[in-house]
Design a protein around this motif. Structure first.
Motif, PDB file in Angstrom:
ATOM      1  N   LEU A 219       0.803  -1.219   0.000  1.00 41.89           N
ATOM      2  CA  LEU A 219       0.000   0.000   0.000  1.00 41.89           C
ATOM      3  C   LEU A 219       0.837   1.271   0.000  1.00 41.89           C
ATOM      4  N   MET A 220       1.954   1.250   0.696  1.00 44.77           N
ATOM      5  CA  MET A 220       2.706   2.486   0.919  1.00 44.77           C
ATOM      6  C   MET A 220       3.785   2.745  -0.121  1.00 44.77           C
ATOM      7  N   GLY A 221       3.934   1.841  -1.084  1.00 41.44           N
ATOM      8  CA  GLY A 221       5.042   1.951  -2.034  1.00 41.44           C
ATOM      9  C   GLY A 221       4.693   2.647  -3.331  1.00 41.44           C
ATOM     10  N   SER A 222       5.448   2.298  -4.375  1.00 37.03           N
ATOM     11  CA  SER A 222       5.386   3.007  -5.652  1.00 37.03           C
ATOM     12  C   SER A 222       4.285   2.528  -6.578  1.00 37.03           C
ATOM     13  N   GLY A 223       3.725   1.363  -6.315  1.00 40.35           N
ATOM     14  CA  GLY A 223       2.712   0.819  -7.211  1.00 40.35           C
ATOM     15  C   GLY A 223       3.247  -0.182  -8.197  1.00 40.35           C
ATOM     16  N   SER A 224       4.554  -0.412  -8.189  1.00 35.62           N
ATOM     17  CA  SER A 224       5.154  -1.398  -9.100  1.00 35.62           C
ATOM     18  C   SER A 224       5.953  -2.431  -8.317  1.00 35.62           C
ATOM     19  N   ILE A 225       5.507  -2.733  -7.106  1.00 36.45           N
ATOM     20  CA  ILE A 225       6.256  -3.639  -6.249  1.00 36.45           C
ATOM     21  C   ILE A 225       6.406  -5.011  -6.884  1.00 36.45           C
ATOM     22  N   GLY A 226       5.392  -5.485  -7.615  1.00 32.90           N
ATOM     23  CA  GLY A 226       5.473  -6.800  -8.234  1.00 32.90           C
ATOM     24  C   GLY A 226       6.615  -6.908  -9.225  1.00 32.90           C
ATOM     25  N   GLN A 227       6.753  -5.889 -10.053  1.00 37.17           N
ATOM     26  CA  GLN A 227       7.840  -5.894 -11.031  1.00 37.17           C
ATOM     27  C   GLN A 227       9.205  -5.810 -10.345  1.00 37.17           C
ATOM     28  N   GLN A 228       9.256  -5.053  -9.248  1.00 35.35           N
ATOM     29  CA  GLN A 228      10.511  -4.956  -8.502  1.00 35.35           C
ATOM     30  C   GLN A 228      10.885  -6.288  -7.862  1.00 35.35           C
ATOM     31  N   ILE A 229       9.880  -7.006  -7.364  1.00 37.66           N
ATOM     32  CA  ILE A 229      10.134  -8.320  -6.793  1.00 37.66           C
ATOM     33  C   ILE A 229      10.675  -9.260  -7.860  1.00 37.66           C
ATOM     34  N   GLN A 230      10.086  -9.199  -9.059  1.00 35.24           N
ATOM     35  CA  GLN A 230      10.544 -10.047 -10.157  1.00 35.24           C
ATOM     36  C   GLN A 230      12.032  -9.849 -10.445  1.00 35.24           C
ATOM     37  N   LYS A 231      12.461  -8.616 -10.399  1.00 34.66           N
ATOM     38  CA  LYS A 231      13.872  -8.336 -10.683  1.00 34.66           C
ATOM     39  C   LYS A 231      14.792  -9.002  -9.668  1.00 34.66           C
ATOM     40  N   GLN A 232      14.258  -9.250  -8.487  1.00 36.80           N
ATOM     41  CA  GLN A 232      15.053  -9.897  -7.447  1.00 36.80           C
ATOM     42  C   GLN A 232      15.018 -11.415  -7.533  1.00 36.80           C
ATOM     43  N   ILE A 233      13.870 -11.961  -7.916  1.00 38.01           N
ATOM     44  CA  ILE A 233      13.708 -13.417  -7.821  1.00 38.01           C
ATOM     45  C   ILE A 233      13.555 -14.113  -9.169  1.00 38.01           C
ATOM     46  N   GLY A 234      13.419 -13.342 -10.248  1.00 39.05           N
ATOM     47  CA  GLY A 234      13.339 -13.964 -11.568  1.00 39.05           C
ATOM     48  C   GLY A 234      12.273 -13.343 -12.448  1.00 39.05           C
ATOM     49  N   GLN A 235      12.701 -12.799 -13.572  1.00 38.15           N
ATOM     50  CA  GLN A 235      11.774 -12.190 -14.521  1.00 38.15           C
ATOM     51  C   GLN A 235      11.465 -13.195 -15.628  1.00 38.15           C
ATOM     52  N   THR A 236      10.235 -13.679 -15.643  1.00 39.25           N
ATOM     53  CA  THR A 236       9.863 -14.716 -16.601  1.00 39.25           C
ATOM     54  C   THR A 236       8.770 -14.258 -17.565  1.00 39.25           C
ATOM     55  N   GLY A 237       8.398 -12.984 -17.505  1.00 41.23           N
ATOM     56  CA  GLY A 237       7.426 -12.455 -18.451  1.00 41.23           C
ATOM     57  C   GLY A 237       5.978 -12.721 -18.089  1.00 41.23           C
ATOM     58  N   ILE A 238       5.717 -13.241 -16.895  1.00 45.14           N
ATOM     59  CA  ILE A 238       4.344 -13.565 -16.491  1.00 45.14           C
ATOM     60  C   ILE A 238       3.583 -12.299 -16.101  1.00 45.14           C
ATOM     61  N   PRO A 239       2.247 -12.355 -16.119  1.00 45.81           N
ATOM     62  CA  PRO A 239       1.466 -11.191 -15.679  1.00 45.81           C
ATOM     63  C   PRO A 239       1.669 -10.905 -14.194  1.00 45.81           C
ATOM     64  N   VAL A 240       1.715  -9.616 -13.875  1.00 40.58           N
ATOM     65  CA  VAL A 240       1.880  -9.171 -12.492  1.00 40.58           C
ATOM     66  C   VAL A 240       0.718  -8.254 -12.127  1.00 40.58           C
ATOM     67  N   TYR A 241       0.102  -8.514 -10.991  1.00 42.11           N
ATOM     68  CA  TYR A 241      -0.962  -7.658 -10.475  1.00 42.11           C
ATOM     69  C   TYR A 241      -0.476  -6.996  -9.198  1.00 42.11           C
ATOM     70  N   ASN A 242      -0.469  -5.665  -9.189  1.00 43.89           N
ATOM     71  CA  ASN A 242      -0.114  -4.924  -7.990  1.00 43.89           C
ATOM     72  C   ASN A 242      -1.398  -4.548  -7.258  1.00 43.89           C
ATOM     73  N   VAL A 243      -1.514  -4.968  -6.002  1.00 38.81           N
ATOM     74  CA  VAL A 243      -2.766  -4.894  -5.269  1.00 38.81           C
ATOM     75  C   VAL A 243      -2.670  -3.926  -4.099  1.00 38.81           C
ATOM     76  N   SER A 244      -3.707  -3.110  -3.927  1.00 39.84           N
ATOM     77  CA  SER A 244      -3.791  -2.186  -2.796  1.00 39.84           C
ATOM     78  C   SER A 244      -5.214  -2.225  -2.266  1.00 39.84           C
ATOM     79  N   ASN A 245      -5.395  -2.658  -1.016  1.00 41.26           N
ATOM     80  CA  ASN A 245      -6.752  -2.781  -0.468  1.00 41.26           C
ATOM     81  C   ASN A 245      -6.736  -2.672   1.054  1.00 41.26           C
ATOM     82  N   ALA A 246      -6.115  -1.587   1.541  1.00 40.84           N
ATOM     83  CA  ALA A 246      -6.046  -1.307   2.978  1.00 40.84           C
ATOM     84  C   ALA A 246      -5.520  -2.518   3.742  1.00 40.84           C
ATOM     85  N   CYS A 247      -6.126  -2.846   4.883  1.00 42.46           N
ATOM     86  CA  CYS A 247      -5.616  -3.937   5.704  1.00 42.46           C
ATOM     87  C   CYS A 247      -5.813  -5.307   5.066  1.00 42.46           C
TER      88      CYS A 247
END
Length: 379
Positions: free
Chosen positions: A78-106
């Motif tokens: 919630l508190m980040g840039s809105g592209s956390i999923g893509q950033q995670i991929q860069k750390q653990i493996g970019q395989t071209g799969i769809p990424v959904y960045n989710v924000s929904n309070a608690c």
């Protein structure tokens, strides 16, 4: 304030043996293949990507799979840039799969898990990864707004000439909101007291001593809890969840895919019997002050029906105890007791780890801390 509530019902049962029909494209059953969480607390040496990557890699390892097996990634933050999923991929493996960045309070992290589940149910993939991460240590009161030194109200925004409600007809900050929730329950049904709410916290802090991943693993006496700093009556500091840093992740898989995996993976998989997300239905009072009860009870009813079980069938409950008052009202909202009977239900000893319906044996948010948007708390 508009709120969201999400409920999962999971079960330990044998993995399916019979092969799925070849024509099947929609997954009817979903299983948790691997799951993990970081230790919650203060992590000044790690950012959100570090924490998320640690959780994601842990879940993949726990499930015996790798990123090349994953067909969708849902990342809650919630508190980040809105592209956390893509950033995670860069750390653990970019395989071209769809990424959904989710924000929904608690419910952000739990909604990320639901997003991965829905993608599998829709037949888009047979395996998904959900991650929830947040760094909240030191952010202050959730829901609180910056104070103004102005002595005059200046109309602005869509509210026009309507001033803020905080401190006038209630409060928008979370400690105050859930203090009101608990007090309202007591006024309506009776049986509650400052000491009763403190005893709920006493239980959770006792449970935390068995959870090495909790931010706080210290047992506290009832006197220590009641004499702690008062935050919003009847919740003292020990009865509130502490904002902290942390992440969790889960690998989910369709039943058809699970059948192709090893016997050990099948043995350890946990079935998701129900996943339900609700929001507030329209209520006149809810336009001013939040009602955390109606949407929670609605979600519980739908989840029980979808899973084919009832409250009496539950062996273990992990619920959102952001405050001790919240835990009490959710006993009722989840129908663990008869309506209005939450105080008696707790006093019976049912919610302790050796009781008939153990609740928050992890220590709950009051002990584990509250990264707020973490993925799941399925310990």
């Amino acid at each position: 304030m508009v709120t969201a509530f999400i409920i999962y019902i999971i079960a330990i049962e044998p993995a399916p043996i019979e092969p799925a029909p070849r024509s099947a494209t929609v997954a009817d059953d979903i299983w948790i293949l691997g799951i993990t969480m970081t230790k919650f607390g203060k992590h000044p040496d790690k950012d959100v990507v570090d924490l998320a990557a640690e959780a994601a890699m842990g879940a993949l390892k726990d499930g015996g799979v790798s990123m090349r097996d994953i067909g969708v990634l849902a990342a809650g933050n919630l508190m980040g840039s809105g592209s956390i999923g893509q950033q995670i991929q860069k750390q653990i493996g970019q395989t071209g799969i769809p990424v959904y960045n989710v924000s929904n309070a608690c419910a952000t992290g739990a909604t990320a898990l639901r997003t991965a589940i829905m993608a599998i149910k829709a037949g888009e993939t047979d395996m998904g990864l959900a991650v929830g991460v947040e760094k909240l240590a030191g952010v202050g009161l959730l829901g609180a707004r910056p104070a103004s030194n102005s002595k005059e109200w200046t109309p602005a925004g869509r509210y026009g000439a309507v001033t803020g409600t905080d401190g006038r007809i209630g409060t928008d900050n979370m400690p105050g909101t859930f203090a009101q929730v608990g007090m309202e329950y007591g006024h309506k049904y009776g049986g509650t007291s400052f000491e009763l709410f403190a005893k709920i916290s006493e239980k959770n802090h006792a449970h935390s001593t068995l959870n090495p991943l909790a931010a706080y693993t210290k047992r506290m006496t009832l006197e220590e809890i009641m004499n702690d700093v008062m935050i919003a009556y009847p919740n003292t500091r020990s009865m509130c969840s502490a904002n902290c840093d942390g992440a969790a992740a889960a690998v989910v898989v369709s039943g058809a895919k699970l059948r192709t995996l090893s016997k050990e993976q099948q043995r350890r998989a946990i079935k998701v019997k129900a996943s339900v997300l609700t929001t507030d239905p329209y209520e006149e009072g809810c336009q001013v002050l939040p009602n955390v009860n109606t949407l929670t009870r609605n979600a519980a009813k739908i989840a029980y029906e979808a899973a084919g079980v009832g409250p009496k069938d539950l062996d273990l409950v992990e619920l959102h105890d952001c405050f001790a008052t919240a835990e009490l009202v959710h006993y009722d909202n989840l129908m663990l007791c008869e309506e209005g009977g939450a105080a008696d239900f707790f006093n019976s000893g049912a919610t302790w780890r050796d009781g008939s319906t153990p609740v928050n044996v992890s220590g709950g948010l009051e002990s584990k801390g509250h990264p707020d948007r973490k993925s799941t708390r399925l310990n």
